[in-house]
Design an enzyme around this catalytic site. Structure first.
Site, PDB file in Angstrom:
ATOM      1  N   ALA A  23      44.279  44.561  10.310  1.00 48.32           N
ATOM      2  CA  ALA A  23      45.684  44.954  10.249  1.00 48.32           C
ATOM      3  C   ALA A  23      46.562  44.130  11.183  1.00 48.32           C
ATOM      4  O   ALA A  23      47.608  43.598  10.779  1.00 48.32           O
ATOM      5  CB  ALA A  23      45.813  46.445  10.573  1.00 48.32           C
ATOM      6  N   GLU A  24      46.156  44.023  12.434  1.00 47.80           N
ATOM      7  CA  GLU A  24      46.998  43.314  13.401  1.00 47.80           C
ATOM      8  C   GLU A  24      47.036  41.810  13.116  1.00 47.80           C
ATOM      9  O   GLU A  24      48.049  41.151  13.342  1.00 47.80           O
ATOM     10  CB  GLU A  24      46.491  43.582  14.821  1.00 47.80           C
ATOM     11  CG  GLU A  24      46.483  45.049  15.203  1.00 47.80           C
ATOM     12  CD  GLU A  24      45.249  45.795  14.725  1.00 47.80           C
ATOM     13  OE1 GLU A  24      45.193  47.026  14.885  1.00 47.80           O
ATOM     14  OE2 GLU A  24      44.321  45.151  14.180  1.00 47.80           O
ATOM     15  N   ARG A  46      44.043  56.145  10.451  1.00 47.45           N
ATOM     16  CA  ARG A  46      42.945  55.908   9.516  1.00 47.45           C
ATOM     17  C   ARG A  46      41.879  56.976   9.745  1.00 47.45           C
ATOM     18  O   ARG A  46      40.960  56.779  10.555  1.00 47.45           O
ATOM     19  CB  ARG A  46      42.335  54.523   9.729  1.00 47.45           C
ATOM     20  CG  ARG A  46      43.323  53.361   9.637  1.00 47.45           C
ATOM     21  CD  ARG A  46      43.572  52.929   8.225  1.00 47.45           C
ATOM     22  NE  ARG A  46      44.435  51.747   8.189  1.00 47.45           N
ATOM     23  CZ  ARG A  46      43.987  50.494   8.242  1.00 47.45           C
ATOM     24  NH1 ARG A  46      42.702  50.253   8.344  1.00 47.45           N
ATOM     25  NH2 ARG A  46      44.846  49.484   8.190  1.00 47.45           N
ATOM     26  N   GLY A 106      56.582  54.076   0.992  1.00 42.30           N
ATOM     27  CA  GLY A 106      55.955  53.570  -0.225  1.00 42.30           C
ATOM     28  C   GLY A 106      56.973  53.154  -1.263  1.00 42.30           C
ATOM     29  O   GLY A 106      57.882  52.367  -0.988  1.00 42.30           O
ATOM     30  N   GLY A 160      47.556  45.965   3.066  1.00 43.39           N
ATOM     31  CA  GLY A 160      48.271  44.895   3.737  1.00 43.39           C
ATOM     32  C   GLY A 160      49.778  44.971   3.612  1.00 43.39           C
ATOM     33  O   GLY A 160      50.493  44.235   4.299  1.00 43.39           O
ATOM     34  N   ALA A 161      50.283  45.876   2.750  1.00 41.13           N
ATOM     35  CA  ALA A 161      51.733  45.944   2.552  1.00 41.13           C
ATOM     36  C   ALA A 161      52.456  46.362   3.823  1.00 41.13           C
ATOM     37  O   ALA A 161      53.483  45.780   4.192  1.00 41.13           O
ATOM     38  CB  ALA A 161      52.057  46.913   1.418  1.00 41.13           C
ATOM     39  N   ASP A 214      51.475  46.014   6.876  1.00 42.13           N
ATOM     40  CA  ASP A 214      51.380  44.945   7.866  1.00 42.13           C
ATOM     41  C   ASP A 214      52.399  43.850   7.573  1.00 42.13           C
ATOM     42  O   ASP A 214      53.037  43.316   8.483  1.00 42.13           O
ATOM     43  CB  ASP A 214      49.975  44.349   7.863  1.00 42.13           C
ATOM     44  CG  ASP A 214      48.888  45.393   8.034  1.00 42.13           C
ATOM     45  OD1 ASP A 214      49.122  46.372   8.755  1.00 42.13           O
ATOM     46  OD2 ASP A 214      47.813  45.223   7.436  1.00 42.13           O
TER      47      ASP A 214
END
Length: 319
Positions: free
Chosen positions: A41-42, A174, A231, A259-260, A262
């Site tokens: 993610a980062e 998560r 979203g 990934g959206a 991020d």
């Protein structure tokens, strides 16, 4: 747009792992071939920052193994600095596996317990702070890795300001990673020193007991800039005392949502550091997020360098 010589615009702190997955629609139980990728993610945030023309460095640990070699090579290929990555010969590089079902559902299997990144601790903060980034991105995923990574995130939270860095927090809840109670407490504890909070509407409930934009903004200190992701409904953003602004999603269809968030954070932060208003930054972040969900993979939808340069043109003076 560029940082002071030697000083990165952004440092992202977290874990990048090797991802193995069958072709879309394939099944891990029966596939005889797996594609090999690198994901985190980062790192995704740093990749978006770098694609938009700013400098980004990734702070992490990997094992002294071939997968560690692969992660470092992938980070460099993305144009992200590796000077804050350490090798740890006592622990392996994390890996995970993913199925992408024909109906779009994903099944993810993590093998990151005991990884090199899971033993990061507050001693890793020294080099990060000494790099004096303009912005420092931390995530709840890192807190979820264990007590050492949590202490690293907390230490960075208390020292970012003295290093002249904006503290950017993405809760990134998560549940499958565990330690979510600790993640929620850590994010709440960091709120008083957070400069930019970027969270999903689904994460606001566990954090604040509220999901409506007005209620979420009221739950966060007024000094904190907030981006609330919803979203397909787009995003809301609030910059200090300014009235919250809604920006609609640009996605036409969704192939892979990973990934959206991020990409949105990377696009938003790069634009803000380049002088854009919160609303303009949200539009750039939403554009990147919309492109990413329309493609398979975390980063494949990011704009090409020439398009990225056009998005960033004329944003004004660096923040």
């Amino acid at each position: 747009m560029s940082a002071v010589a030697g000083r990165p615009d952004v440092v992202g702190v977290g874990e990048a792992m090797v991802l193995l997955q069958p072709e879309p629609g394939g099944d891990l139980a029966s596939a005889d071939r797996l594609g090999v990728h690198v994901a985190g993610a980062e790192l995704n945030v740093c990749a978006a920052i770098a694609r938009l023309g700013l400098s980004a460095s990734f702070a992490s640990r990997v094992g002294d193994d071939p997968f560690g070699d692969r992660v470092i090579a992938a980070v460099r290929t993305l144009g992200v600095g590796t000077g804050l990555m350490k090798r740890d010969g006592g622990f392996p590089t994390g890996v995970f596996f993913k199925d992408m079902r024909p109906d779009g559902r994903r099944r993810v299997h993590y093998y990151r317990s005991g990884s090199a990144a899971s033993v990061m601790d507050e001693t890793d903060a020294k080099g990060i702070i000494e790099s004096r980034p303009r912005a420092l991105v931390v995530s709840g995923v890192t807190v979820a890795l264990g007590e050492g990574p949590e202490q690293l995130v907390r230490t960075l939270g208390t020292t970012a300001a003295e290093a002249g860095a904006l503290l950017v927090v993405d809760p990134n809840l998560r549940p499958t990673l565990g330690r979510q109670d600790q993640v929620i407490v850590a994010v709440r504890d960091l709120l008083e020193v957070t400069d930019l909070l970027v969270l999903g509407q689904d994460e606001a409930g566990p954090l604040f007991g509220e999901t409506a934009p007005e209620a979420v903004f009221a739950s966060v200190p007024q000094r904190t800039e907030v981006v609330l992701k919803a979203g397909p409904e787009g995003v809301w953003c609030r910059d200090g005392d300014a009235r919250p602004v809604h920006v609609p999603s640009t996605a036409r269809h969704v192939r892979d949502p990973v990934g959206a968030g991020d990409a949105l954070l990377g696009g938003y932060l790069a634009a803000r550091l380049s002088g854009a208003s919160a609303e303009r930054a949200a539009r750039i972040g939403s554009l990147l997020a919309g492109r990413v969900v329309e493609t398979l993979g975390d980063l494949e939808g990011l704009p090409a360098p020439d398009e990225a340069a056009g998005l960033m043109a004329g944003l004004g003076r660096p923040r």
